[in-house]
Scaffold this motif. Sequence first.
Motif, PDB file in Angstrom:
ATOM      1  N   MET A  84       0.831  -1.210   0.000  1.00 35.50           N
ATOM      2  CA  MET A  84       0.000   0.000   0.000  1.00 35.50           C
ATOM      3  C   MET A  84       0.859   1.251   0.000  1.00 35.50           C
ATOM      4  N   ASP A  85       1.937   1.195   0.756  1.00 36.94           N
ATOM      5  CA  ASP A  85       2.833   2.358   0.788  1.00 36.94           C
ATOM      6  C   ASP A  85       3.506   2.570  -0.568  1.00 36.94           C
ATOM      7  N   GLU A  86       3.876   1.476  -1.212  1.00 40.28           N
ATOM      8  CA  GLU A  86       4.661   1.579  -2.442  1.00 40.28           C
ATOM      9  C   GLU A  86       3.783   1.890  -3.650  1.00 40.28           C
ATOM     10  N   LEU A  87       2.747   1.104  -3.842  1.00 44.38           N
ATOM     11  CA  LEU A  87       1.811   1.326  -4.950  1.00 44.38           C
ATOM     12  C   LEU A  87       0.483   0.713  -4.528  1.00 44.38           C
ATOM     13  N   CYS A  88      -0.417   1.568  -4.048  1.00 47.37           N
ATOM     14  CA  CYS A  88      -1.663   1.046  -3.468  1.00 47.37           C
ATOM     15  C   CYS A  88      -2.582   0.499  -4.547  1.00 47.37           C
ATOM     16  N   TYR A  89      -2.535   1.146  -5.719  1.00 46.68           N
ATOM     17  CA  TYR A  89      -3.422   0.717  -6.797  1.00 46.68           C
ATOM     18  C   TYR A  89      -2.851   1.159  -8.116  1.00 46.68           C
ATOM     19  N   TYR A  90      -2.940   0.315  -9.075  1.00 52.71           N
ATOM     20  CA  TYR A  90      -2.925   0.763 -10.464  1.00 52.71           C
ATOM     21  C   TYR A  90      -3.641  -0.277 -11.298  1.00 52.71           C
ATOM     22  N   ASN A  91      -4.162   0.163 -12.447  1.00 56.32           N
ATOM     23  CA  ASN A  91      -4.927  -0.798 -13.260  1.00 56.32           C
ATOM     24  C   ASN A  91      -4.001  -1.545 -14.218  1.00 56.32           C
ATOM     25  N   THR A  92      -4.565  -2.546 -14.835  1.00 57.32           N
ATOM     26  CA  THR A  92      -3.793  -3.341 -15.792  1.00 57.32           C
ATOM     27  C   THR A  92      -4.479  -3.330 -17.163  1.00 57.32           C
ATOM     28  N   PHE A  93      -5.295  -2.280 -17.392  1.00 60.32           N
ATOM     29  CA  PHE A  93      -6.063  -2.220 -18.648  1.00 60.32           C
ATOM     30  C   PHE A  93      -5.235  -1.700 -19.825  1.00 60.32           C
ATOM     31  N   PHE A  94      -4.733  -0.477 -19.695  1.00 64.47           N
ATOM     32  CA  PHE A  94      -4.259   0.266 -20.868  1.00 64.47           C
ATOM     33  C   PHE A  94      -2.743   0.190 -21.014  1.00 64.47           C
ATOM     34  N   GLN A  95      -2.293  -0.942 -21.470  1.00 65.95           N
ATOM     35  CA  GLN A  95      -0.860  -1.118 -21.733  1.00 65.95           C
ATOM     36  C   GLN A  95      -0.014  -0.861 -20.493  1.00 65.95           C
TER      37      GLN A  95
END
Length: 465
Positions: free
Chosen positions: A82-93
């Motif tokens: 969560m501290d490093e990267l809480c969320y990102y999507n995997t949709f758009f390349q």
Amino acid sequence: MNKITNHMPTAELQALDAAHHMHPFTAGAELAKKGARVITQGKGVWLTDSEGNRIVDGMAGLWCVNVGYGRHELGEVAKRQMDELCYYNTFFQTTHVPAIALATKIAELAPGDLNHVFYAGSGSEANDTNIRLVRRYWDVKGQPERHIIISRKNGYHGSTMGGGSLGGMTPMHQQGGLPIPGIVHINQPYWWGEGGDMTEDEFGLARAKELEDKILELGPEKVAAFIGEPIQGAGGVIVPPATYWPEIQRICQKYGILLIADEVITGFGRTGNWFGSQTFGIRPHIMTIAKGLSSGYAPIGGSIVCDEIAETVGGAGDFNHGYTYSGHPVASAVALENLRIIEEEGIIDHVRNVAHPYLAERWKALEDHPMVGEAKLVGLMGSIALTPDKARRAKFASEAGTVGLRTRERCFANNLVMRHVGDRMIIAPPLVIKPEEIDVLIERARKSLDESYAGLKADGLFVAA
Ligand SMILES: *Cc1c(COP(=O)(O)O)cnc(C)c1O
């Protein structure tokens, strides 16, 4: 707003729960009268409630807490992610390390050419993916008329429109317009309840033959896939006869029909192998996974897909499907750590060599109880068929589920979580359960059976249909 904590009186928590929280698969008004049990803590196989009761969780939550409660490593990993990267999507390349690392690990663990993972937030969502994926596959193959999916009565594949339709639960189909079109159900391989005078082996073949009959009735060119749980879980821990899966496999192969193994419960060690398909010699094209994938510490599911399907669908432009939380980084990191724990701590060896043999002997011994007809255990998935007459495998005269519910209520009172499905009792404890904890589970199960039996006798309900 007042802070709501574990330290509030149980009755106040129950009142707020009744006022604001709608429970799944529950009659709300009835529960509001009784009050829900408030669970406050978990450690290993033990739960604590707001009254301070210490409860043995014979169901690993909902078949998911495979590594047991309270493993702080999982919380540590979640916090770090969560501290490093809480969320990102995997949709758009785009992608991220947790999604890559988990998919790589799952591909390594999964048998054969099941090398590709499509992520979902749950088992239901993963099965919705599967419906679209197999239909898309046949579209791309130039056989768009191959769209029907064959499933089984009393199977469970989740509670979304797709998952609930694949499932064969009559009470679910009665609400909300299920099943959706293009899904048909055949009978389940439930020998104890439906096998009549056949031997188990004969019955397994007869129920598998229903798949072939259904394929021929529909036309093989219309059938996309067959889906089944290696062992039906929510249907009552129904272990198919040994003849069943090999015959299902042969029929799918003969007609070129895709085989989906719903491993949401049977995956990740439950049956004493990484996957139930390995226990039963099934070679599926797709596996549905969830629950034990993260031991319930984070919501995550997915489809493990074979090379042929992934390459065919992937090679034909966009697959127009996905979830905001597909491959959620925190859930993926937690799942990966959970798999590390299962692997490095030898938890599947523990199931095979310690917990299963120890529990199997004691579980089987429950068959000496006057209301236990059959006690089965595969890995750490167990069932008891309650009956008033073992020789005839008779049902009770009371409405199905009456005896099961009364027995479950005795378990509840005795601080054991053992569920009932109709008049079957089922268990699926955390995979880390120790022999001394199995002793407690068995002692409480036997006590509950004794009390239930005495109550049924006293109320004139120990009567065969
Ligand atoms: C629980 C379950 C599902 C649904 O998973 P959710 O995470 O509740 O959506 C699907 N298939 C099987 C076999 C299950 O036991």
